[in-house]
Design a protein around this motif. Structure first.
Motif, PDB file in Angstrom:
ATOM      1  N   ARG A  55       0.848  -1.180   0.000  1.00 24.42           N
ATOM      2  CA  ARG A  55       0.000   0.000   0.000  1.00 24.42           C
ATOM      3  C   ARG A  55       0.890   1.240   0.000  1.00 24.42           C
ATOM      4  NH1 ARG A  55      -3.102  -0.768   5.403  1.00 24.42           N
ATOM      5  NH2 ARG A  55      -0.906  -1.072   5.991  1.00 24.42           N
ATOM      6  N   ARG A  56       0.717   2.074  -1.033  1.00 23.52           N
ATOM      7  CA  ARG A  56       1.497   3.299  -1.140  1.00 23.52           C
ATOM      8  C   ARG A  56       0.546   4.495  -1.205  1.00 23.52           C
ATOM      9  NH1 ARG A  56       6.300   3.258  -5.222  1.00 23.52           N
ATOM     10  NH2 ARG A  56       6.685   5.133  -3.966  1.00 23.52           N
ATOM     11  N   HIS A  57       1.107   5.690  -1.257  1.00 19.77           N
ATOM     12  CA  HIS A  57       0.265   6.881  -1.279  1.00 19.77           C
ATOM     13  C   HIS A  57       0.683   7.814  -2.403  1.00 19.77           C
ATOM     14  CE1 HIS A  57       3.610   9.152   0.348  1.00 19.77           C
ATOM     15  NE2 HIS A  57       2.879  10.252   0.371  1.00 19.77           N
ATOM     16  N   VAL A  58      -0.253   8.672  -2.785  1.00 22.83           N
ATOM     17  CA  VAL A  58      -0.026   9.706  -3.796  1.00 22.83           C
ATOM     18  C   VAL A  58      -0.664  10.987  -3.290  1.00 22.83           C
ATOM     19  CG1 VAL A  58      -0.365  10.400  -6.206  1.00 22.83           C
ATOM     20  CG2 VAL A  58      -0.112   7.968  -5.636  1.00 22.83           C
ATOM     21  N   ILE A  59       0.031  12.102  -3.472  1.00 29.59           N
ATOM     22  CA  ILE A  59      -0.545  13.398  -3.133  1.00 29.59           C
ATOM     23  C   ILE A  59      -1.184  13.980  -4.384  1.00 29.59           C
ATOM     24  CG2 ILE A  59      -0.092  15.727  -2.275  1.00 29.59           C
ATOM     25  CD1 ILE A  59       0.242  13.546  -0.188  1.00 29.59           C
ATOM     26  N   THR A 250      -1.722  -1.055  -3.975  1.00 30.66           N
ATOM     27  CA  THR A 250      -2.787  -0.070  -3.798  1.00 30.66           C
ATOM     28  C   THR A 250      -2.172   1.315  -3.650  1.00 30.66           C
ATOM     29  OG1 THR A 250      -4.219  -1.685  -2.692  1.00 30.66           O
ATOM     30  CG2 THR A 250      -4.720   0.643  -2.342  1.00 30.66           C
ATOM     31  N   LEU A 251      -2.664   2.266  -4.429  1.00 34.93           N
ATOM     32  CA  LEU A 251      -2.244   3.660  -4.308  1.00 34.93           C
ATOM     33  C   LEU A 251      -3.386   4.453  -3.692  1.00 34.93           C
ATOM     34  CD1 LEU A 251      -0.473   4.270  -7.754  1.00 34.93           C
ATOM     35  CD2 LEU A 251       0.510   3.430  -5.618  1.00 34.93           C
ATOM     36  N   GLU A 252      -3.176   4.951  -2.480  1.00 32.97           N
ATOM     37  CA  GLU A 252      -4.163   5.770  -1.780  1.00 32.97           C
ATOM     38  C   GLU A 252      -3.846   7.241  -2.033  1.00 32.97           C
ATOM     39  OE1 GLU A 252      -6.764   4.920   0.068  1.00 32.97           O
ATOM     40  OE2 GLU A 252      -6.489   2.744   0.195  1.00 32.97           O
ATOM     41  N   TYR A 253      -4.879   8.021  -2.328  1.00 33.18           N
ATOM     42  CA  TYR A 253      -4.689   9.440  -2.652  1.00 33.18           C
ATOM     43  C   TYR A 253      -5.024  10.322  -1.453  1.00 33.18           C
ATOM     44  CZ  TYR A 253      -3.652   8.858  -7.567  1.00 33.18           C
ATOM     45  OH  TYR A 253      -3.027   8.552  -8.744  1.00 33.18           O
ATOM     46  N   PHE A 254      -4.157  11.319  -1.238  1.00 32.31           N
ATOM     47  CA  PHE A 254      -4.356  12.326  -0.203  1.00 32.31           C
ATOM     48  C   PHE A 254      -4.137  13.700  -0.823  1.00 32.31           C
ATOM     49  CE2 PHE A 254      -2.960   8.468   1.873  1.00 32.31           C
ATOM     50  CZ  PHE A 254      -3.765   8.377   3.011  1.00 32.31           C
ATOM     51  N   ASP A 256      -3.274  16.325   1.044  1.00 31.84           N
ATOM     52  CA  ASP A 256      -2.344  17.050   1.899  1.00 31.84           C
ATOM     53  C   ASP A 256      -1.319  16.081   2.468  1.00 31.84           C
ATOM     54  OD1 ASP A 256      -1.661  18.021   4.896  1.00 31.84           O
ATOM     55  OD2 ASP A 256      -1.999  19.760   3.602  1.00 31.84           O
ATOM     56  N   ASP A 257      -0.023  16.449   2.409  1.00 36.25           N
ATOM     57  CA  ASP A 257       1.004  15.526   2.870  1.00 36.25           C
ATOM     58  C   ASP A 257       1.034  15.405   4.388  1.00 36.25           C
ATOM     59  OD1 ASP A 257       3.318  13.830   1.919  1.00 36.25           O
ATOM     60  OD2 ASP A 257       4.332  15.082   3.405  1.00 36.25           O
ATOM     61  N   THR A 258       0.602  16.434   5.101  1.00 37.28           N
ATOM     62  CA  THR A 258       0.547  16.332   6.558  1.00 37.28           C
ATOM     63  C   THR A 258      -0.427  15.237   6.983  1.00 37.28           C
ATOM     64  OG1 THR A 258       1.064  18.684   6.790  1.00 37.28           O
ATOM     65  CG2 THR A 258       0.086  17.584   8.690  1.00 37.28           C
ATOM     66  N   VAL A 259      -1.578  15.210   6.337  1.00 33.13           N
ATOM     67  CA  VAL A 259      -2.565  14.167   6.602  1.00 33.13           C
ATOM     68  C   VAL A 259      -2.013  12.805   6.182  1.00 33.13           C
ATOM     69  CG1 VAL A 259      -4.883  13.332   6.046  1.00 33.13           C
ATOM     70  CG2 VAL A 259      -4.476  15.783   6.353  1.00 33.13           C
ATOM     71  N   ALA A 260      -1.310  12.792   5.035  1.00 32.84           N
ATOM     72  CA  ALA A 260      -0.758  11.524   4.538  1.00 32.84           C
ATOM     73  C   ALA A 260       0.264  10.942   5.506  1.00 32.84           C
ATOM     74  CB  ALA A 260      -0.136  11.740   3.164  1.00 32.84           C
ATOM     75  N   LEU A 261       1.100  11.788   6.087  1.00 30.79           N
ATOM     76  CA  LEU A 261       2.090  11.296   7.047  1.00 30.79           C
ATOM     77  C   LEU A 261       1.413  10.686   8.273  1.00 30.79           C
ATOM     78  CD1 LEU A 261       4.931  10.931   8.132  1.00 30.79           C
ATOM     79  CD2 LEU A 261       4.902  13.328   8.874  1.00 30.79           C
ATOM     80  N   LYS A 265       1.618   6.754   9.773  1.00 33.17           N
ATOM     81  CA  LYS A 265       1.936   6.366  11.157  1.00 33.17           C
ATOM     82  C   LYS A 265       0.792   5.595  11.805  1.00 33.17           C
ATOM     83  CE  LYS A 265       3.241  10.557  12.426  1.00 33.17           C
ATOM     84  NZ  LYS A 265       3.792  11.637  13.285  1.00 33.17           N
ATOM     85  N   ALA A 266      -0.418   5.788  11.282  1.00 36.66           N
ATOM     86  CA  ALA A 266      -1.568   5.036  11.786  1.00 36.66           C
ATOM     87  C   ALA A 266      -1.714   3.679  11.105  1.00 36.66           C
ATOM     88  CB  ALA A 266      -2.844   5.851  11.595  1.00 36.66           C
ATOM     89  N   GLY A 267      -0.812   3.375  10.155  1.00 35.00           N
ATOM     90  CA  GLY A 267      -0.814   2.070   9.510  1.00 35.00           C
ATOM     91  C   GLY A 267      -1.711   1.939   8.305  1.00 35.00           C
ATOM     92  N   ARG A 268      -2.128   3.062   7.698  1.00 32.84           N
ATOM     93  CA  ARG A 268      -3.038   2.987   6.548  1.00 32.84           C
ATOM     94  C   ARG A 268      -2.324   2.636   5.253  1.00 32.84           C
ATOM     95  NH1 ARG A 268      -7.023   7.973   6.155  1.00 32.84           N
ATOM     96  NH2 ARG A 268      -7.294   6.956   4.116  1.00 32.84           N
TER      97      ARG A 268
END
Length: 596
Positions: A55-59, A250-254, A256-261, A265-268
């Motif tokens: 699971r990765r993220h994208v801003i 899985t690419l999760e979109y955010f 804002d990077d502050t929210v993404a960080l 840390k919450a394991g999402r």
């Protein structure tokens, strides 16, 4: 008689084709590192287990699954769907190994190249990948895709399917050794799939490809999920062995990077490539780190870091003045920014090819002067007499001496200050906007703008949402932006898109500076036509000097390592590739299935 002539022509073609060697790989210069029968790349774990989810993220956001057209914002990761004719190794400067292509046929002068497709290559629907698909892909991307493609492949004279398995690219006359390699990077699309679809329109229909993954679901602006294809035709090829190990990505979109960080840390999600120094220094503290839920690790690399900087748009008359561009650079206090915002993690960038042997240092060498001297009347005199370095300060945040230097330069050039406003020699106020799309840049740009106001330059830092930012960038609707000009260890045709006059007026080009300089054009052509590694280094250094002394950007900073935060259940090979971070070679330690 006609039949006889046709037979003779075929025989002549066969003789000609046999005269050209066949290769399993092509190196830009020299020979490939890996032999024809190599088992796998050295930087992978060939026995990595398959399974699990990454699971990765994208801003930002996305509204399209077609990344090839100048419309909409495409989803991340689409490259997983498509195979290319060849694929690069990440432990050589620039070598392409056969992927869809089993063999590569090419004469010594590289005036053409024939790719012999693997008979087993298949699209995800089971249809074979043929030479006709390659021709369709090339023509479609050039005619209907982003303007980048027609520019990048502009020196390809024609593409033709010789038979079902062989496709030939013929190049226009001239020295362009890279073309044989870059056409191999072509993502091959299925002609039968697009036959009854409009390629020029954005769509959220999951497209068909031949790559290791397919899209299992996509929610615009929220997430896109890729599913590994168990029936992927190329999973056992040496170039793929030990890679594409996760069953799902899985690419999760955010937004804002502050929210993404905080979500990380919450394991999402499982992995972050951290590009914010403050986050790396202090942002990962807390119970999750103390429990060992995730790991912080750096990976050294030998990649050129390229040039990141505050970029002038020379399409604006205000920025046509080189003296003004030079003077404004004195208002950026890197030393203060590095200590107070970046926790001392960065180095100042001074070269467009930073962190490589391609970067210009000292004075021009004898070989560089052979390229530069004929252009002496078109280049800044400092190119020949000084080694470039950006301004430095005492790190106080109020670079008084630098601002006095800027004022002196401007005064000598005929600029005046009235009521705390700087005016050009023709009495125009010096005002401009710095366009950004990321809140992180506000805390960097604002001190810069404050220092500019001290010399009478009124600067507004304007943050817009990503869709607006993308559209304005495509149409060069900005005064100044923060931009990165990425580089490889083997620069070539992409340099035209960055710096050449022919790209300045083309929407969506990467010549965002708006450079139109005959001397730069000549040096770009020298880079592209270099016939040896030594000639490439010489021509690139010469180009670097011309760009440095043009003051087209205000250089920022760089790192020679990747910062990665990742969940404890992820694992990576013991050896990292020097010219990349091959995340596709990572795996889930909780997976127990053997590699397929």
């Amino acid at each position: 008689m006609r039949t006889l002539l046709y037979s003779i022509a075929l025989c002549l073609f066969a003789v000609s084709a046999q005269a050209a060697p066949k290769y399993h790989a092509i190196a830009m210069y020299g020979t490939p590192k890996y032999p024809a029968e190599f088992p796998h790349f050295d930087y992978v774990n060939a026995d990595a287990p398959k399974g699990g989810t990454l699971r990765r993220h994208v801003i930002g956001t996305f509204d399209s699954l077609n990344p090839f057209i100048p419309r909409g914002t495409p989803a991340g990761g689409i490259a997983y769907l498509y195979d290319t004719l060849t694929t690069a190794s990440q432990d050589e400067p620039f070598t392409q190994y056969g992927l869809l292509a089993e063999f590569i046929e090419m004469p010594e002068d590289r005036s053409w190249v024939i790719y012999h497709l693997r008979k087993e290559a298949r699209f995800a629907d089971g249809e074979p990948v043929t030479a006709d698909d390659v021709v369709f892909s090339f023509n479609t991307l050039v005619e209907k895709g982003s303007p980048f493609y027609s520019f990048y492949y502009g020196d390809v004279e024609k593409v033709e399917a010789l038979d079902r398995q062989r496709v030939k690219f013929t190049f226009k006359p001239g020295d362009n050794r890279e073309l044989a390699l870059i056409v191999g990077q072509l993502q091959v699309l299925p002609a039968h799939y697009w036959k009854d679809r409009d390629f020029s329109r954005g769509s959220l229909e999951a497209p068909l490809g031949s790559g290791p993954y397919r899209i299992s679901s996509a929610e615009p602006g929220k997430r896109v999920v890729y599913e590994r294809r168990a029936d992927y035709w190329g999973k056992n090829l040496p170039v793929n062995r030990g890679q594409y190990n996760f069953d799902r990505i899985t690419l999760e979109y955010f937004l804002d990077d502050t929210v993404a960080l905080e979500a990380f840390k919450a394991g999402r999600y499982d992995m972050r490539l951290e590009n914010i120094a403050a986050n790396w220094a202090t942002g990962y503290q807390g119970p999750a780190l103390n429990r060992g839920d995730y790991v912080l690790e750096t990976f050294q690399h030998s990649l050129p870091t390229g040039m990141q900087g505050f970029v002038y748009n020379l399409r604006r008359p205000l920025f046509q003045d080189r003296t003004l561009r030079k003077a404004l650079a004195y208002a950026l206090d890197f030393e203060w920014t590095n200590q107070n915002i970046f926790h001392g993690q960065y180095r100042r960038t001074r070269s467009y090819f930073q962190n490589s042997e391609l970067a210009a240092t000292g004075l021009p060498s004898e070989d560089e002067l052979k390229l530069l001297t004929p252009l002496r009347d078109k280049l800044p005199p400092e190119v020949f007499t000084q080694a470039y370095a950006p301004p430095s300060s005492d790190g106080s945040g109020r670079p008084r001496q630098n601002l006095l230097t800027a004022q002196k330069l401007l005064q000598e050039a005929g600029y005046t200050v009235r009521d705390n406003q700087l005016y050009t020699p023709d009495n125009q106020p010096v005002r401009f906007e710095i366009l950004i799309d990321n809140p992180t840049w506000e805390r960097i740009a604002m001190p810069f703008a404050r220092n500019l106001r001290a010399i009478g330059v009124h600067t507004e830092v304007r943050r817009v949402d990503q869709p607006q930012y993308v559209e304005r960038m495509r149409n060069f609707d900005f005064d100044m932006v923060v931009n990165v000009f990425p580089q490889s260890n083997s620069p070539g045709n992409e340099q035209r898109d960055f710096w050449h006059s022919s790209a300045a007026g083309r929407p969506d080009s990467r010549n965002i500076i708006g450079l139109q300089d005959p001397a730069i054009d000549t040096l770009v052509d020298a880079v592209i036509s270099a016939r040896s590694r030594e000639a490439l280094i010489t021509s690139t250094r010469a180009l670097d000097r011309a760009l440095q002394w043009g003051y087209y950007v205000i250089p920022n900073w760089n790192l020679d390592y990747f910062r990665v935060a990742y969940s404890k259940h992820l694992a990576h090979p013991a050896r990292n590739a020097p010219y990349g971070l091959p995340l596709d070679a990572w795996w889930d330690k909780r997976s127990t299935r053997d590699a397929e």
